[in-house]
Structure formats: C-alpha cells, structure tokens
Design a protein around this motif. Structure first.
Motif, PDB file in Angstrom:
ATOM      1  N   VAL A  73       0.837  -1.202   0.000  1.00 36.37           N
ATOM      2  CA  VAL A  73       0.000   0.000   0.000  1.00 36.37           C
ATOM      3  C   VAL A  73       0.870   1.249   0.000  1.00 36.37           C
ATOM      4  CG1 VAL A  73      -1.666   1.345   1.332  1.00 36.37           C
ATOM      5  CG2 VAL A  73      -1.988  -1.121   1.052  1.00 36.37           C
ATOM      6  N   ARG A  74       1.930   1.245   0.796  1.00 32.39           N
ATOM      7  CA  ARG A  74       2.839   2.396   0.830  1.00 32.39           C
ATOM      8  C   ARG A  74       3.486   2.609  -0.534  1.00 32.39           C
ATOM      9  NH1 ARG A  74       7.002   0.985   5.249  1.00 32.39           N
ATOM     10  NH2 ARG A  74       8.133   2.667   4.155  1.00 32.39           N
ATOM     11  N   ALA A  75       3.891   1.526  -1.170  1.00 26.73           N
ATOM     12  CA  ALA A  75       4.519   1.634  -2.492  1.00 26.73           C
ATOM     13  C   ALA A  75       3.520   2.147  -3.524  1.00 26.73           C
ATOM     14  CB  ALA A  75       5.092   0.288  -2.914  1.00 26.73           C
ATOM     15  N   LEU A  76       2.280   1.659  -3.465  1.00 28.19           N
ATOM     16  CA  LEU A  76       1.246   2.111  -4.398  1.00 28.19           C
ATOM     17  C   LEU A  76       0.951   3.603  -4.207  1.00 28.19           C
ATOM     18  CD1 LEU A  76      -1.015  -1.022  -4.009  1.00 28.19           C
ATOM     19  CD2 LEU A  76      -0.108  -0.220  -6.210  1.00 28.19           C
ATOM     20  N   ASN A  77       0.864   4.025  -2.956  1.00 29.09           N
ATOM     21  CA  ASN A  77       0.615   5.451  -2.690  1.00 29.09           C
ATOM     22  C   ASN A  77       1.781   6.308  -3.165  1.00 29.09           C
ATOM     23  OD1 ASN A  77      -1.876   4.932  -1.528  1.00 29.09           O
ATOM     24  ND2 ASN A  77      -1.078   4.872   0.558  1.00 29.09           N
ATOM     25  N   ILE A 123       9.397  -5.408  -3.067  1.00 25.54           N
ATOM     26  CA  ILE A 123       9.548  -3.983  -2.778  1.00 25.54           C
ATOM     27  C   ILE A 123      10.760  -3.763  -1.884  1.00 25.54           C
ATOM     28  CG2 ILE A 123       8.455  -1.981  -1.692  1.00 25.54           C
ATOM     29  CD1 ILE A 123       5.756  -3.308  -2.501  1.00 25.54           C
ATOM     30  N   ASP A 124      11.624  -2.859  -2.315  1.00 28.33           N
ATOM     31  CA  ASP A 124      12.809  -2.486  -1.544  1.00 28.33           C
ATOM     32  C   ASP A 124      12.366  -1.509  -0.457  1.00 28.33           C
ATOM     33  OD1 ASP A 124      15.136  -1.380  -0.533  1.00 28.33           O
ATOM     34  OD2 ASP A 124      16.163  -1.328  -2.468  1.00 28.33           O
ATOM     35  N   SER A 125      12.152  -1.993   0.751  1.00 25.56           N
ATOM     36  CA  SER A 125      11.569  -1.184   1.820  1.00 25.56           C
ATOM     37  C   SER A 125      12.489  -0.033   2.228  1.00 25.56           C
ATOM     38  CB  SER A 125      11.233  -2.052   3.039  1.00 25.56           C
ATOM     39  OG  SER A 125      12.406  -2.676   3.537  1.00 25.56           O
ATOM     40  N   GLY A 126      13.804  -0.273   2.234  1.00 27.01           N
ATOM     41  CA  GLY A 126      14.733   0.785   2.601  1.00 27.01           C
ATOM     42  C   GLY A 126      14.727   1.928   1.603  1.00 27.01           C
ATOM     43  N   TRP A 127      14.747   1.578   0.321  1.00 23.93           N
ATOM     44  CA  TRP A 127      14.695   2.602  -0.728  1.00 23.93           C
ATOM     45  C   TRP A 127      13.366   3.342  -0.691  1.00 23.93           C
ATOM     46  CZ3 TRP A 127      11.530   3.180  -5.069  1.00 23.93           C
ATOM     47  CH2 TRP A 127      11.935   4.152  -5.982  1.00 23.93           C
ATOM     48  N   LEU A 128      12.267   2.608  -0.495  1.00 21.50           N
ATOM     49  CA  LEU A 128      10.947   3.233  -0.425  1.00 21.50           C
ATOM     50  C   LEU A 128      10.889   4.251   0.706  1.00 21.50           C
ATOM     51  CD1 LEU A 128       7.947   3.530  -1.143  1.00 21.50           C
ATOM     52  CD2 LEU A 128       7.490   1.504   0.280  1.00 21.50           C
ATOM     53  N   LYS A 166      13.297   6.009   1.936  1.00 18.02           N
ATOM     54  CA  LYS A 166      14.048   7.200   1.547  1.00 18.02           C
ATOM     55  C   LYS A 166      13.238   8.075   0.596  1.00 18.02           C
ATOM     56  CE  LYS A 166      18.618   5.084   2.061  1.00 18.02           C
ATOM     57  NZ  LYS A 166      19.854   4.619   1.357  1.00 18.02           N
ATOM     58  N   VAL A 167      12.570   7.458  -0.381  1.00 19.85           N
ATOM     59  CA  VAL A 167      11.787   8.214  -1.360  1.00 19.85           C
ATOM     60  C   VAL A 167      10.575   8.862  -0.688  1.00 19.85           C
ATOM     61  CG1 VAL A 167      10.426   8.046  -3.476  1.00 19.85           C
ATOM     62  CG2 VAL A 167      12.589   6.813  -3.288  1.00 19.85           C
ATOM     63  N   GLU A 168       9.962   8.141   0.239  1.00 25.61           N
ATOM     64  CA  GLU A 168       8.839   8.721   0.982  1.00 25.61           C
ATOM     65  C   GLU A 168       9.278   9.959   1.757  1.00 25.61           C
ATOM     66  OE1 GLU A 168       5.952   4.947   2.168  1.00 25.61           O
ATOM     67  OE2 GLU A 168       7.846   5.236   3.256  1.00 25.61           O
ATOM     68  N   ALA A 169      10.495   9.938   2.275  1.00 28.70           N
ATOM     69  CA  ALA A 169      10.990  11.076   3.042  1.00 28.70           C
ATOM     70  C   ALA A 169      11.312  12.268   2.143  1.00 28.70           C
ATOM     71  CB  ALA A 169      12.236  10.678   3.832  1.00 28.70           C
ATOM     72  N   ILE A 170      11.718  12.004   0.919  1.00 28.07           N
ATOM     73  CA  ILE A 170      12.049  13.088  -0.014  1.00 28.07           C
ATOM     74  C   ILE A 170      10.782  13.666  -0.630  1.00 28.07           C
ATOM     75  CG2 ILE A 170      13.185  13.629  -2.201  1.00 28.07           C
ATOM     76  CD1 ILE A 170      15.268  11.462  -1.474  1.00 28.07           C
ATOM     77  N   ASP A 171       9.961  12.824  -1.245  1.00 31.31           N
ATOM     78  CA  ASP A 171       8.732  13.264  -1.920  1.00 31.31           C
ATOM     79  C   ASP A 171       7.541  12.984  -1.006  1.00 31.31           C
ATOM     80  OD1 ASP A 171      10.256  13.969  -4.126  1.00 31.31           O
ATOM     81  OD2 ASP A 171      10.037  12.003  -5.068  1.00 31.31           O
TER      82      ASP A 171
END
Length: 534
Positions: A449-453, A503-508, A510-515
């Motif tokens: 769900v986090r990746a989809l959002n 899904i690469d949870s660590g990379w996700l 980081k991206v969530e924190a940026i965007d």
C-alpha cells in the motif's frame, strides 16, 4: 448604489521543491523569496485593512504544493536560516554604508522589512496557512484550490483518471488544511478542454476561471461576453479574465510595474558587491545569486543596468498610490459603460500571478493596499467581491459550453507542448496507464500500500506543468529535466517492484521522506472512471 463588481484574483503557486537529501539547493529559494516578498506582505496588507475597518474581498488560489511547502518543518527551518542571513546582511550594509546616506537609508528600509517579516513569521508560529485561513473564516478571502501538482489538464484528457486524480487529491488536501471542500478551482494555466466541467462537478467544485477567449468563443456566444459568468450544463460556473484591466498591470509596454520610479528587479547586491564581502550570503559553492537587496530603480526604458539611478521607496509608494487611483478610475468608467450596455451589473474579473505582487513588482502589495482602501472610501460605482460571494448573490446565468483555451502564449497549449518539452509526454502517458492499472490493485499488505501510494505521488509530481513551462522558457532547464526524469524513474521502479512483489523497503522509505507531499493520498483515486468516456 454600486452598478458593478470588481473581482481581484491572485494565483499563488510554486512547484514542489524540497530536497532533504541535500544541504543546499538553489531552487528552494523560490519559496523563500516568495515568503519574504509576496506572502508575508500580503498578510500584512490584510491585517492592516481589517485593523482599519476596510471590509476587503479577494479571491486567491493557494495551490497544494505551496500549502505543503509552507507547512513543511524542514523548509520552515531552512527559511529561518535564509531570513537570518538577510537580516544579518542588511545590518552589515547599514554599517558598511555609514558615509553613503542614500544607500544607508535603503539598507535601513530593508532591515526594517526583514524585521517585520520575522515578527509576523514568529507570531503565526511559522504557519502562514493559518494566517491566510483566518481571513477566509471572516469571508474577506476566498481561497481556491488548483490541480494537485498543477498538471496541465488538456494534455491529460485521454486519461480522465489522471485528471480526476489531480482534482480529487487537491480537494482532499484542501479539506485537510482548510476544514472544508473548496468551492472554486484555479484550473492550472487556466487550461480548459471540453468535458473537464463534468469532473469538476463530480468533485463538488462550484466555479473555475478561463482566459477571455474561453468564454468569448463559448457556444452559444455569451450575451454579456466576459462581464458575466456562464454556467456549464453541469451547473459549474465559469468566470473569464478581463483583458483591459489585466493589460494595465501585465503589459510590458503600458503596465504599471514598468514605471521608472519602481524598483529594478535585475540589479541586485548579490551580483554587485565585492566578492569577499558578499561571499557568506551567496551560494555555498561561491557562485553569486540574488539576495533580494536591490538599490536601484528602473529609471527609464533602454538604459543599461549600469545607468540606473538609486531607488527611493517613498516616491515609489507615492507612485503606487497614483497607479491605484488610476486603476480605480478606469474601472469606474468601465463599469459605467458596461452597465448601460448590459442593463445589468457587470463583473470585471482581474486575475494575476500572486508572485507578481512583491517579488517581481516590489511595490505590488502597496498598490493592492491603496486600491482596496480607495475603492472602500473614494467611490461607489463598483463593489469589490470575491467569486464565491458573487455566485451566492447572483444565481441566474446563461448556459454555454466554454471554448478550449489557456492563458498561455497564443492562448492554447503550445507553450506546454513544443520542441523543447514534447519528449516528456510519451513517458508521462505510459506512467499514467500503469498507474491506472495499479489503481485496481487489491492488497492488504502495508508495504505494498505504501509503495502504491508513493507511485501515485511520483506520477503527480512528474505531471507538474512547471517542468514543461521551464523547458519552454529556457531558464533552469537542467533542473526541470532532472525533476521530470527523477520522478518518472522512481515511479517505474515502484511499478516494477509492485508487480514482482519485491519492494525495496529501505529505498521506499528514503523516497517517501524526499517526496512527502500528500501524506493521506490513496492510490485507488486512479481507479478507472466508468462514467467518463475517453
């Protein structure tokens, strides 16, 4: 008794620029400059009008990216640092010019301005959205929304799900920040295509704006032209820009901001001071940049920057009052003429980019302040209104179909689709098709769900019309290209990982924190719209 209306509309927008992964990014200063030179001066103006009993009315869009940035703690912290440097530089300039009376006078002017900005910034606990909202709560200000990331709707129309996501995400974000759904929307770039009104109506939008030709060439031709709104068949109202009042402000030939007494934008201390002296206040890599401290006036047409005379805020303020009086006089004559022709009360809609007032035209907030006061005290021909109030009081209008249009160069879509930026659209279309596919994804897995959002966020950010616009202007092009590519690459990686369920949870994270825009987004907003024909 008033025989017409004037509706001033300001469009406050900046693209979402936030880079926690870097210590310094020049483009973040777009926001900092606008806070110092436009948003805080506007709030100061509103406070002064209320204090003095002027019941002003203004329509203003504050776009979702701008709302998000103004409420972001990281950007607030960075603005604190930016403002501190301005305050320090102004004080340093006062001491540095102890034997140069006029420059010292101007440095003191800037020091006072920065101190006043600091006072308001801290009084609202760094939250300028709260400051704006209080004037909406008193019905002085009507705040509109916009597309979620200012996407250019006509170039998405083959994917109604994408347009719907831009609209609905924006409306949800507005409700989270202002406590209710928006009544109006500034359609990005005033860009309309046939069928957009159905999506706006489904979102509960009551009105939007187009450029003049969007209404003038509507079918059937509107009886009152640009001087009354029209209704679409969905019941959504359409207001259009008045060319005459717009030209008085916008025109590079006859517009007020070009007056010789006004401040020269392109002559800045950051480029003119001795290098070692100014080095602590420019870019960390040593490159010069604008500081916002400018000591010269426009002086005259055709003069080089080296021939500019020193600026004087006293006389430029007097000129702003003169121009406000002239604008009011012209609107009085315009309303009188239209009223006798139409035999009903006309409305003159005057929309502008908010950042014109203060950032590009330093004296713009003074002009607005004088205009509201002069309108309130010195005339009775027209009444200022915001668009929601007008529709509440005037409920019957002609039903027409607006014409496809924008307020860009040549009035249509060329500025956002040309040889400089056409390469982005195949990639945006492919990503949109994939996001509509993901919108139907069924899962209970929290990581999925986090990746989809996040995929939805990345597509929205890639769709910002600002990137195509910057590519057309030829300024800051590498940044616009980099932003478009980075969001599309992040989207593609997310799409592939979701399909593979790897899904690469660590990379996700980081991206969530940026965007991190739209924290409440639900990827299902991209589900196919069966009721809308492609």
């Amino acid at each position: 008794m008033a025989i017409g209306y004037l509706a001033f509309v300001l469009h406050a927008h900046l693209p979402f620029v936030r880079h926690p992964e870097s210590d310094y990014v020049l483009e973040e200063e777009w926001l900092f400059e606008a806070i110092t030179e436009t948003y805080v001066p506007l709030i100061q103006m509103f406070e002064g009008l209320k204090r003095d009993g002027v019941d002003f009315k203004l329509t203003m869009s504050i776009t979702p990216p701008l709302v998000a940035m103004l409420r972001d703690p990281l950007l607030q912290d960075r603005y604190e640092h930016h403002l501190s440097l301005l305050e320090e530089l102004a004080e340093k300039e006062i001491d540095h010019n102890i034997h140069n009376g006029h420059i010292r006078y101007l440095a003191e002017h800037y020091a006072t301005h920065f101190n006043n900005v600091r006072e308001l910034w801290e009084r609202y606990d760094r939250d300028l959205i709260t400051a704006f909202k209080q004037f909406q709560d008193t019905n002085n200000l009507e705040i509109m929304t916009c597309g979620a990331t200012h996407g250019y709707f006509p170039l998405m129309k083959m994917y109604p799900e994408a347009v719907w996501a831009q609209i609905e995400v924006a409306c949800q974000h507005y409700e989270e920040n202002f406590g209710r759904r928006p009544r109006g929307i500034w359609v990005p770039e005033c860009a309309y295509y046939e069928g957009l009104e159905r999506l706006l109506a489904d979102a509960g939008i009551r009105y939007f704006l187009t450029d003049s030709h969007g209404v003038l060439y509507a079918r059937p031709r509107p009886r009152f032209g640009s001087y009354a709104p029209i209704f679409t068949e969905t019941g959504v109202a359409v207001f259009s820009r008045d060319h005459e009042s717009s030209q008085q402000v916008w025109s590079s030939q006859v517009g007020y901001p070009g007056d010789p007494e006004y401040r020269e934008f392109y002559k800045d201390l950051g480029w003119e001071a001795e290098y070692e002296y100014i080095k602590p206040y420019i870019m960390p890599n040593g490159q010069r940049k604008n500081t916002g401290i400018k000591y010269h006036k426009i002086t005259g047409r055709g003069l080089g920057l080296g021939d500019k005379q020193l600026y004087d805020p006293y006389w430029s303020r007097e000129k702003a009052a003169e121009h406000a009086g002239n604008f009011m006089f012209n609107r009085e004559r315009q309303v009188e003429h239209l009223y006798h022709l139409m035999e009903r009360l006309p409305i003159i809609v005057s929309p502008y980019d908010a950042e014109l007032f203060g950032h590009w035209w330093y004296e713009g907030p003074w002009f607005l302040d004088f205009l509201f006061r002069k309108t309130w005290y010195d005339q009775s021909t027209y009444r200022m209104t915001h668009l929601a109030d007008y529709l509440h009081k005037h409920t019957e209008h002609q039903v027409c179909l607006p014409a496809q249009s924008s307020w860009g160069y040549k009035g249509f879509h060329e500025y956002w689709l040309n040889h400089t930026n056409s390469w982005i659209y195949p990639h945006l279309h492919q990503a949109t098709e994939r996001m509509v596919e993901l919108g139907q994804w069924e899962t209970q897995d929290e990581l999925e769900v986090r990746a989809l959002n996040q995929a939805g966020r990345e597509l929205l950010l890639a769709q910002s019309s600002d990137w195509a616009f910057i590519m057309s202007t030829g300024t800051m092009v590498p940044y616009a290209v980099r932003r478009t590519r980075s969001h599309l690459r992040r989207f593609t990686k997310l799409y592939e990982e979701i399909l593979e369920r790897k899904i690469d949870s660590g990379w996700l994270e980081k991206v969530e924190a940026i965007d991190n825009i739209f924290p409440q987004i639900n990827y299902r907003v991209y589900r196919p719209l069966s009721s809308v024909k492609k």
